[in-house]
Design a protein around this motif. Sequence first.
Motif, mmCIF file in Angstrom:
data_model
loop_
_atom_site.group_PDB
_atom_site.id
_atom_site.type_symbol
_atom_site.label_atom_id
_atom_site.label_comp_id
_atom_site.label_asym_id
_atom_site.label_seq_id
_atom_site.Cartn_x
_atom_site.Cartn_y
_atom_site.Cartn_z
ATOM 1 N N ALA A 104 51.626 84.551 23.488
ATOM 2 C CA ALA A 104 50.619 85.533 23.097
ATOM 3 C C ALA A 104 49.499 85.594 24.137
ATOM 4 C CB ALA A 104 50.045 85.194 21.727
ATOM 5 N N GLY A 105 49.115 84.434 24.672
ATOM 6 C CA GLY A 105 48.095 84.420 25.718
ATOM 7 C C GLY A 105 48.560 85.147 26.963
ATOM 8 N N GLN A 106 49.832 84.980 27.319
ATOM 9 C CA GLN A 106 50.396 85.692 28.472
ATOM 10 C C GLN A 106 50.402 87.197 28.220
ATOM 11 O OE1 GLN A 106 51.385 84.517 31.415
ATOM 12 N NE2 GLN A 106 52.155 86.464 32.192
ATOM 13 N N ILE A 107 50.676 87.589 26.984
ATOM 14 C CA ILE A 107 50.672 89.009 26.630
ATOM 15 C C ILE A 107 49.276 89.598 26.797
ATOM 16 C CG2 ILE A 107 50.930 90.624 24.703
ATOM 17 C CD1 ILE A 107 53.221 88.792 23.697
ATOM 18 N N VAL A 108 48.273 88.908 26.282
ATOM 19 C CA VAL A 108 46.887 89.386 26.396
ATOM 20 C C VAL A 108 46.499 89.541 27.859
ATOM 21 C CG1 VAL A 108 44.469 88.781 25.999
ATOM 22 C CG2 VAL A 108 46.158 88.442 24.176
ATOM 23 N N LEU A 109 46.811 88.543 28.660
ATOM 24 C CA LEU A 109 46.488 88.578 30.086
ATOM 25 C C LEU A 109 47.190 89.745 30.781
ATOM 26 C CD1 LEU A 109 45.139 87.023 32.497
ATOM 27 C CD2 LEU A 109 47.348 85.878 32.780
ATOM 28 N N SER A 110 48.461 89.931 30.470
ATOM 29 C CA SER A 110 49.246 90.974 31.131
ATOM 30 C C SER A 110 48.800 92.371 30.705
ATOM 31 C CB SER A 110 50.735 90.770 30.834
ATOM 32 O OG SER A 110 51.191 89.536 31.361
ATOM 33 N N VAL A 116 44.982 87.140 37.808
ATOM 34 C CA VAL A 116 44.243 85.878 37.695
ATOM 35 C C VAL A 116 44.900 84.887 38.634
ATOM 36 C CG1 VAL A 116 43.597 83.984 36.173
ATOM 37 C CG2 VAL A 116 43.574 86.337 35.304
ATOM 38 N N LEU A 117 44.096 84.194 39.415
ATOM 39 C CA LEU A 117 44.619 83.264 40.394
ATOM 40 C C LEU A 117 45.554 82.251 39.726
ATOM 41 C CD1 LEU A 117 44.449 82.447 43.388
ATOM 42 C CD2 LEU A 117 42.626 80.841 42.757
ATOM 43 N N GLY A 118 46.735 82.132 40.281
ATOM 44 C CA GLY A 118 47.690 81.169 39.763
ATOM 45 C C GLY A 118 48.510 81.660 38.589
ATOM 46 N N ARG A 119 48.286 82.880 38.136
ATOM 47 C CA ARG A 119 49.049 83.437 36.998
ATOM 48 C C ARG A 119 49.768 84.703 37.429
ATOM 49 N NH1 ARG A 119 47.258 81.740 31.908
ATOM 50 N NH2 ARG A 119 49.052 82.907 31.127
ATOM 51 N N THR A 120 50.985 84.859 36.979
ATOM 52 C CA THR A 120 51.769 86.064 37.254
ATOM 53 C C THR A 120 51.744 86.968 36.031
ATOM 54 O OG1 THR A 120 53.240 84.855 38.749
ATOM 55 C CG2 THR A 120 54.039 86.956 37.892
ATOM 56 N N LEU A 121 51.359 88.219 36.234
ATOM 57 C CA LEU A 121 51.354 89.167 35.118
ATOM 58 C C LEU A 121 52.777 89.605 34.813
ATOM 59 C CD1 LEU A 121 48.300 91.434 36.061
ATOM 60 C CD2 LEU A 121 48.342 89.336 34.723
ATOM 61 N N TRP A 122 53.058 89.801 33.532
ATOM 62 C CA TRP A 122 54.375 90.261 33.102
ATOM 63 C C TRP A 122 54.276 91.694 32.597
ATOM 64 C CZ3 TRP A 122 56.621 85.742 29.601
ATOM 65 C CH2 TRP A 122 56.850 84.616 30.403
ATOM 66 N N SER A 123 55.289 92.488 32.888
ATOM 67 C CA SER A 123 55.361 93.820 32.291
ATOM 68 C C SER A 123 55.803 93.692 30.834
ATOM 69 C CB SER A 123 56.362 94.686 33.049
ATOM 70 O OG SER A 123 57.677 94.193 32.851
ATOM 71 N N ALA A 124 55.602 94.750 30.061
ATOM 72 C CA ALA A 124 56.053 94.733 28.667
ATOM 73 C C ALA A 124 57.564 94.554 28.603
ATOM 74 C CB ALA A 124 55.630 96.021 27.967
ATOM 75 N N ALA A 125 58.289 95.223 29.517
ATOM 76 C CA ALA A 125 59.747 95.128 29.515
ATOM 77 C C ALA A 125 60.196 93.701 29.825
ATOM 78 C CB ALA A 125 60.336 96.105 30.531
ATOM 79 N N HIS A 126 59.567 93.067 30.814
ATOM 80 C CA HIS A 126 59.948 91.695 31.166
ATOM 81 C C HIS A 126 59.611 90.737 30.015
ATOM 82 C CE1 HIS A 126 60.717 88.119 33.530
ATOM 83 N NE2 HIS A 126 59.513 87.660 33.243
ATOM 84 N N THR A 127 58.452 90.922 29.413
ATOM 85 C CA THR A 127 58.058 90.056 28.295
ATOM 86 C C THR A 127 59.044 90.184 27.145
ATOM 87 O OG1 THR A 127 55.743 90.440 28.922
ATOM 88 C CG2 THR A 127 56.141 89.420 26.787
ATOM 89 N N SER A 186 61.621 81.144 32.698
ATOM 90 C CA SER A 186 60.267 81.716 32.734
ATOM 91 C C SER A 186 59.521 81.398 31.448
ATOM 92 C CB SER A 186 60.329 83.236 32.934
ATOM 93 O OG SER A 186 60.799 83.562 34.210
ATOM 94 N N GLY A 187 60.196 81.602 30.320
ATOM 95 C CA GLY A 187 59.559 81.342 29.028
ATOM 96 C C GLY A 187 59.273 79.870 28.807
ATOM 97 N N ILE A 188 60.243 79.015 29.157
ATOM 98 C CA ILE A 188 60.035 77.572 28.969
ATOM 99 C C ILE A 188 58.895 77.090 29.849
ATOM 100 C CG2 ILE A 188 61.074 75.294 29.277
ATOM 101 C CD1 ILE A 188 62.097 76.734 26.820
ATOM 102 N N GLY A 189 58.791 77.627 31.053
ATOM 103 C CA GLY A 189 57.696 77.237 31.930
ATOM 104 C C GLY A 189 56.345 77.568 31.340
ATOM 105 N N GLU A 304 53.441 93.745 38.125
ATOM 106 C CA GLU A 304 52.424 94.157 37.157
ATOM 107 C C GLU A 304 51.029 94.242 37.784
ATOM 108 O OE1 GLU A 304 52.265 95.708 33.313
ATOM 109 O OE2 GLU A 304 53.945 95.065 34.573
ATOM 110 N N ASP A 305 50.726 93.383 38.752
ATOM 111 C CA ASP A 305 49.389 93.412 39.342
ATOM 112 C C ASP A 305 49.190 94.572 40.317
ATOM 113 O OD1 ASP A 305 51.025 92.515 41.332
ATOM 114 O OD2 ASP A 305 49.923 90.671 41.746
ATOM 115 N N ARG A 306 50.248 95.369 40.540
ATOM 116 C CA ARG A 306 50.116 96.555 41.391
ATOM 117 C C ARG A 306 50.138 97.850 40.581
ATOM 118 N NH1 ARG A 306 54.677 96.419 45.652
ATOM 119 N NH2 ARG A 306 53.789 98.474 46.074
ATOM 120 N N LYS A 307 50.238 97.729 39.255
ATOM 121 C CA LYS A 307 50.361 98.932 38.434
ATOM 122 C C LYS A 307 49.037 99.642 38.183
ATOM 123 C CE LYS A 307 54.796 98.090 36.300
ATOM 124 N NZ LYS A 307 55.607 98.097 35.074
#
Length: 442
Positions: A104-110, A116-127, A186-189, A304-307
């Motif tokens: 859920a935190g990854q969703i909010v961020l994305s 955010v430094l050190g975090r990769t944004l996910w698209s809705a489709a990838h999530t 990705s999810g387990i990480g 996602e960070d280029r969208k």
Amino acid sequence: MTLNAHLRLLADIRRASPSEPVPGRAELSEHLSQRQTEIGATALAEFAYVQQVAKTKWGSERTAHFGQVLRQHRVSQKPPRETAWGEVEALLQGLPEPWRSPIAGQIVLSKQGKGVLGRTLWSAAHTLNVIRALKRWVAFCLAQCCSMVPTGSSLDAFGHHLLADREDEPSITARSVGDYQSRILSGIGLVQPGFSSPACSFVVADWRKRADQEGAATKTGAQLVGATAIWDLGFQHIENARSSPMRGTDAARQFRNGLILAIGTALPQRARALSCLSFDSSLYLQDDETVGIRIPASMLKLPEDRKQGAPFERSIRNPRLATALKEYRQSFRPIFDDGCAVFPSIKSRNSAISEKQIGRLTGNMTEKAFGTRISIHRLRDNVATQASETMTATGRAAAALLGHRSQATVARHYDHSDGIQAAKEFGALLFSYQGAGVDLEL
């Protein structure tokens, strides 16, 4: 005998001369509303007959607004479709409770779309795909009584388990197994901070190597009919709409579907990008031969960070396409509703069809015409292949047309040149993409 409103309208139309004014939209809408109140849904069939009589008197062009009125009363405004992120948040509830909070935190961020430094944004489709893969992984682990923290052996066993289900799920291939495994990691990480497993990474790489050796199971040579043939099929649908005896919903739908193929060939983008096309915001009729395109970065296949970045912009110089779009907007598009979506929904007013529906319609039309189902994405292969065969820039041209930076990507995934030019005669139609410097002869 006292005539009801329907019979009076029919009598008035039959008595009128061809030079007299046609009943207006407001008058017809009021008439149909009254009849619906009196006799319910039967009024719609009544009114369809009125349109036929009026068309005989005044012609299909002058009576096109009858179809607009009929659709306005037949199709109601439906609630908007659930957003991709809404679907993600609903599916999240099916995961183990301890995993929900970090995802859920990854969703909010994305959703915020800010890096955010050190975090990769996910698209809705990838999530969505990660959550689906995790759900399948959880079911496998429970059935096998093994830990949900993957090891090389358990992840490999999961891959074989997926392939064993191919009778029930023919779409599962070595490539999709590798995708499932990668999404699980990705999810387990995310839910197990600090998780790292060289063995698991090796397993994913091994399955992907198998996939490369197998090739793309969903692509066949029969699907390479040539961009010209698909373009011509689109205009065949457009001509059928133009010659339709009635200017109603069926004709408008056929014109729209023809434009899906024509625009999909002239603008070989993915279905998601095509689904957002709207007059005067992402598609412009610049003059009698030029169509301007401006697709937001959020609708493109980008990290996602280029969208939030610059839109995709092109100018398509093609008098035939520009003329068709102008005619569609003036005479056929208003039959759907008063909106601006280039590809409006037939089932809901003021809504565009989804990217999935664009894909289904493309597949249906090409399968009927060519005996093989060609998706929007496979249409890109046809454009790239024909560009590589007919244009002096070859791979560079195909890369520019498809929006790829790498010619190697085009060569690996899209260019299947094997003699289309020798097998087909090309017309003199030219596509020019301003800024890309690309002409495609179709």
